[in-house]
Write a protein that holds these residues in place. Sequence first.
Motif, PDB file in Angstrom:
ATOM      1  N   ALA A   1       0.833  -1.199   0.000  1.00  0.00           N
ATOM      2  CA  ALA A   1       0.000   0.000   0.000  1.00  0.00           C
ATOM      3  C   ALA A   1       0.871   1.255   0.000  1.00  0.00           C
ATOM      4  CB  ALA A   1      -0.904  -0.008   1.231  1.00  0.00           C
ATOM      5  N   MET A   2       0.353   2.299  -0.596  1.00  0.00           N
ATOM      6  CA  MET A   2       1.033   3.590  -0.600  1.00  0.00           C
ATOM      7  C   MET A   2       1.126   4.136   0.822  1.00  0.00           C
ATOM      8  SD  MET A   2      -0.261   7.061  -2.561  1.00  0.00           S
ATOM      9  CE  MET A   2      -1.960   6.790  -2.011  1.00  0.00           C
ATOM     10  N   LYS A   3       2.302   4.639   1.180  1.00  0.00           N
ATOM     11  CA  LYS A   3       2.459   5.301   2.464  1.00  0.00           C
ATOM     12  C   LYS A   3       2.179   6.788   2.298  1.00  0.00           C
ATOM     13  CE  LYS A   3       5.830   2.044   4.374  1.00  0.00           C
ATOM     14  NZ  LYS A   3       7.248   1.832   4.781  1.00  0.00           N
ATOM     15  N   LEU A   4       1.449   7.341   3.262  1.00  0.00           N
ATOM     16  CA  LEU A   4       1.128   8.764   3.275  1.00  0.00           C
ATOM     17  C   LEU A   4       1.617   9.363   4.584  1.00  0.00           C
ATOM     18  CD1 LEU A   4      -2.492   8.543   1.828  1.00  0.00           C
ATOM     19  CD2 LEU A   4      -0.435   9.340   0.641  1.00  0.00           C
TER      20      LEU A   4
ATOM     21  N   ASP B   1      -5.821   8.850   8.035  1.00  0.00           N
ATOM     22  CA  ASP B   1      -5.028   7.646   8.258  1.00  0.00           C
ATOM     23  C   ASP B   1      -3.619   7.827   7.704  1.00  0.00           C
ATOM     24  OD1 ASP B   1      -4.128   5.093   8.663  1.00  0.00           O
ATOM     25  OD2 ASP B   1      -5.295   4.200   7.045  1.00  0.00           O
ATOM     26  N   TYR B   2      -2.763   8.501   8.469  1.00  0.00           N
ATOM     27  CA  TYR B   2      -1.364   8.708   8.080  1.00  0.00           C
ATOM     28  C   TYR B   2      -0.495   7.574   8.606  1.00  0.00           C
ATOM     29  CZ  TYR B   2      -2.577  13.505   6.791  1.00  0.00           C
ATOM     30  OH  TYR B   2      -3.131  14.608   6.203  1.00  0.00           O
ATOM     31  N   ASP B   3       0.546   7.241   7.850  1.00  0.00           N
ATOM     32  CA  ASP B   3       1.480   6.221   8.326  1.00  0.00           C
ATOM     33  C   ASP B   3       2.359   6.773   9.434  1.00  0.00           C
ATOM     34  OD1 ASP B   3       1.410   3.646   6.458  1.00  0.00           O
ATOM     35  OD2 ASP B   3       0.944   5.399   5.241  1.00  0.00           O
ATOM     36  N   TRP B   4       2.774   8.012   9.294  1.00  0.00           N
ATOM     37  CA  TRP B   4       3.474   8.711  10.378  1.00  0.00           C
ATOM     38  C   TRP B   4       3.443  10.196  10.051  1.00  0.00           C
ATOM     39  CZ3 TRP B   4       6.598   5.814   6.941  1.00  0.00           C
ATOM     40  CH2 TRP B   4       7.573   6.526   6.221  1.00  0.00           C
ATOM     41  N   CYS B   5       3.830  11.018  11.014  1.00  0.00           N
ATOM     42  CA  CYS B   5       3.997  12.443  10.770  1.00  0.00           C
ATOM     43  C   CYS B   5       5.351  12.869  11.316  1.00  0.00           C
ATOM     44  CB  CYS B   5       2.863  13.258  11.375  1.00  0.00           C
ATOM     45  SG  CYS B   5       2.558  12.991  13.134  1.00  0.00           S
TER      46      CYS B   5
ATOM     47  N   ILE C   1       0.818  18.861  -3.713  1.00  0.00           N
ATOM     48  CA  ILE C   1      -0.200  17.810  -3.787  1.00  0.00           C
ATOM     49  C   ILE C   1      -1.432  18.305  -3.028  1.00  0.00           C
ATOM     50  CG2 ILE C   1      -0.775  15.419  -3.247  1.00  0.00           C
ATOM     51  CD1 ILE C   1       2.278  14.850  -3.341  1.00  0.00           C
ATOM     52  N   TRP C   2      -2.408  18.798  -3.799  1.00  0.00           N
ATOM     53  CA  TRP C   2      -3.597  19.400  -3.221  1.00  0.00           C
ATOM     54  C   TRP C   2      -4.834  18.525  -3.384  1.00  0.00           C
ATOM     55  CZ3 TRP C   2      -2.889  23.911  -0.572  1.00  0.00           C
ATOM     56  CH2 TRP C   2      -1.713  24.628  -0.840  1.00  0.00           C
ATOM     57  N   ARG C   3      -4.863  17.730  -4.446  1.00  0.00           N
ATOM     58  CA  ARG C   3      -6.027  16.918  -4.778  1.00  0.00           C
ATOM     59  C   ARG C   3      -5.573  15.523  -5.201  1.00  0.00           C
ATOM     60  NH1 ARG C   3     -10.757  20.039  -6.184  1.00  0.00           N
ATOM     61  NH2 ARG C   3     -10.384  22.271  -5.856  1.00  0.00           N
ATOM     62  N   PRO C   4      -6.471  14.553  -5.228  1.00  0.00           N
ATOM     63  CA  PRO C   4      -6.081  13.213  -5.669  1.00  0.00           C
ATOM     64  C   PRO C   4      -5.422  13.195  -7.044  1.00  0.00           C
ATOM     65  CG  PRO C   4      -8.208  13.122  -4.597  1.00  0.00           C
ATOM     66  CD  PRO C   4      -7.864  14.572  -4.712  1.00  0.00           C
ATOM     67  N   GLU C   5      -5.913  14.026  -7.971  1.00  0.00           N
ATOM     68  CA  GLU C   5      -5.304  14.028  -9.298  1.00  0.00           C
ATOM     69  C   GLU C   5      -3.853  14.504  -9.264  1.00  0.00           C
ATOM     70  OE1 GLU C   5      -8.612  17.300  -9.395  1.00  0.00           O
ATOM     71  OE2 GLU C   5      -8.249  15.352  -8.424  1.00  0.00           O
ATOM     72  N   ASP C   6      -3.528  15.419  -8.324  1.00  0.00           N
ATOM     73  CA  ASP C   6      -2.130  15.823  -8.151  1.00  0.00           C
ATOM     74  C   ASP C   6      -1.295  14.640  -7.661  1.00  0.00           C
ATOM     75  OD1 ASP C   6      -2.833  18.490  -8.759  1.00  0.00           O
ATOM     76  OD2 ASP C   6      -3.285  18.902  -6.651  1.00  0.00           O
TER      77      ASP C   6
ATOM     78  N   ARG D   1      -6.840   7.203  -0.019  1.00  0.00           N
ATOM     79  CA  ARG D   1      -6.997   5.806   0.395  1.00  0.00           C
ATOM     80  C   ARG D   1      -8.171   5.133  -0.327  1.00  0.00           C
ATOM     81  NH1 ARG D   1      -2.172   4.732   2.893  1.00  0.00           N
ATOM     82  NH2 ARG D   1      -1.865   5.898   4.825  1.00  0.00           N
ATOM     83  N   GLY D   2      -8.872   5.902  -1.168  1.00  0.00           N
ATOM     84  CA  GLY D   2      -9.989   5.335  -1.901  1.00  0.00           C
ATOM     85  C   GLY D   2     -11.257   5.199  -1.085  1.00  0.00           C
ATOM     86  N   ARG D   3     -11.362   6.012  -0.019  1.00  0.00           N
ATOM     87  CA  ARG D   3     -12.529   5.928   0.841  1.00  0.00           C
ATOM     88  C   ARG D   3     -13.513   7.051   0.539  1.00  0.00           C
ATOM     89  NH1 ARG D   3      -8.448   5.345   5.818  1.00  0.00           N
ATOM     90  NH2 ARG D   3      -7.786   3.197   5.456  1.00  0.00           N
ATOM     91  N   GLN D   4     -14.733   6.877   0.973  1.00  0.00           N
ATOM     92  CA  GLN D   4     -15.743   7.921   0.846  1.00  0.00           C
ATOM     93  C   GLN D   4     -15.372   9.036   1.820  1.00  0.00           C
ATOM     94  OE1 GLN D   4     -18.241   7.865  -1.421  1.00  0.00           O
ATOM     95  NE2 GLN D   4     -18.733   9.962  -0.817  1.00  0.00           N
ATOM     96  N   ALA D   5     -15.025  10.204   1.292  1.00  0.00           N
ATOM     97  CA  ALA D   5     -14.451  11.239   2.144  1.00  0.00           C
ATOM     98  C   ALA D   5     -15.458  12.249   2.666  1.00  0.00           C
ATOM     99  CB  ALA D   5     -13.343  11.967   1.383  1.00  0.00           C
ATOM    100  N   GLY D   6     -16.628  12.357   2.069  1.00  0.00           N
ATOM    101  CA  GLY D   6     -17.583  13.320   2.571  1.00  0.00           C
ATOM    102  C   GLY D   6     -17.404  14.704   1.969  1.00  0.00           C
ATOM    103  N   ASP D   7     -18.180  15.659   2.482  1.00  0.00           N
ATOM    104  CA  ASP D   7     -18.197  17.005   1.930  1.00  0.00           C
ATOM    105  C   ASP D   7     -17.888  18.027   3.030  1.00  0.00           C
ATOM    106  OD1 ASP D   7     -20.450  16.866   3.471  1.00  0.00           O
ATOM    107  OD2 ASP D   7     -21.870  16.962   1.796  1.00  0.00           O
ATOM    108  N   TRP D   8     -18.262  19.288   2.797  1.00  0.00           N
ATOM    109  CA  TRP D   8     -17.988  20.345   3.757  1.00  0.00           C
ATOM    110  C   TRP D   8     -18.555  20.028   5.141  1.00  0.00           C
ATOM    111  CZ3 TRP D   8     -14.907  23.931   5.064  1.00  0.00           C
ATOM    112  CH2 TRP D   8     -15.287  24.998   5.909  1.00  0.00           C
ATOM    113  N   ALA D   9     -19.685  19.344   5.173  1.00  0.00           N
ATOM    114  CA  ALA D   9     -20.273  18.970   6.460  1.00  0.00           C
ATOM    115  C   ALA D   9     -19.352  18.043   7.238  1.00  0.00           C
ATOM    116  CB  ALA D   9     -21.633  18.302   6.241  1.00  0.00           C
TER     117      ALA D   9
END
Length: 315
Positions: free
Chosen positions: A3-6, A28-32, A205-210, A240-248
């Motif tokens: 899996a990609m590490k973030l 869900d970060y791997d580390w900071c 890297i601001w958006r998934p497409e970036d 991570r390919g999850r449903q991320a939600g909106d402004w709410a």
Amino acid sequence: MRAMKLILAPMEGLADFWVRQTLTDHGDYDWCVSEFVRVSGELLPPRVFYRWCPELRRGARTRSGTPVHLQLLGSDPVCVADNAVRAVSLGAPAIDLNFGCPAKTVNRHRGGAVLLDEPALVYQVTRAVRDAVPATIPVSVKMRLGNEDDGLATENAQAVEAAGAAWLTVHGRTKRQGYRPPAYWDRIGLLRQAVSLPVIANGEIWRPEDAWRCRQESGCQDLMLGRGAVADPLLVDRLRGRQAGDWASVLPVLVTFIDDVDGSGTDAQVAGRIKQWLSYLRRRWPEAAMLLEQVKRLTVPGQIRAVLEQARQAA
């Protein structure tokens, strides 16, 4: 394929303890990585490490359990190594070395990105730390492509590898380029091809497409997220390919932050921190601009929280 590490980036004056805590609560970060601890000619007392990395007091993890690596900035190999040993004794699970800070106040005192003009010194600092701390403690490096230009980028990357670093994170711009778009992800890719240690890509890297373009152009599997993570606290979920939600789904993140940070400074200071985050959120969420307009003259955190709660109920 693994899996990609973030990783959540170290960001002086932005990703402090409170922001790290909130972002890792909701992502869900791997580390900071902590803000840098500046080393300048002396062995620092524990209180300095605790100031920049309070997580050391609870196993070097955020509230959600995300590991926190401690970053050091300095140019004296012996002094940096001594402070790395102290950081490890206080519980740091990994040491990251800063060769990328573009701040003039840091650069004037021979710290950060200006050291990229001296690959031999980059090697010496990294090697000294690697030799000083236990073999079980990873030592990593974060650098830019260069100082004024990227002519020594390959030499610096190879110096980091030769010194025994476990991985290298590269911000895809020089110090001179600052934070102006674009980030040169393809140049990170050239460095990745020049070394055998893992390379993590960082910058713009601001958006998934970036993120997908960055991975494609750099060839790096793993990414470090900086300002983009602050502008969109849901970015990690998207990647991570999850449903991320909106402004709410963003508003509760801000409310958590206000509850946590309230009392950490004067009312005006805390209010400024909240407005700073709202300002970043404007890049991704138009609703944040309207909220910032509503609270820009408020100086009491509780008043700002009330406005956000109103917006939360209306969302």
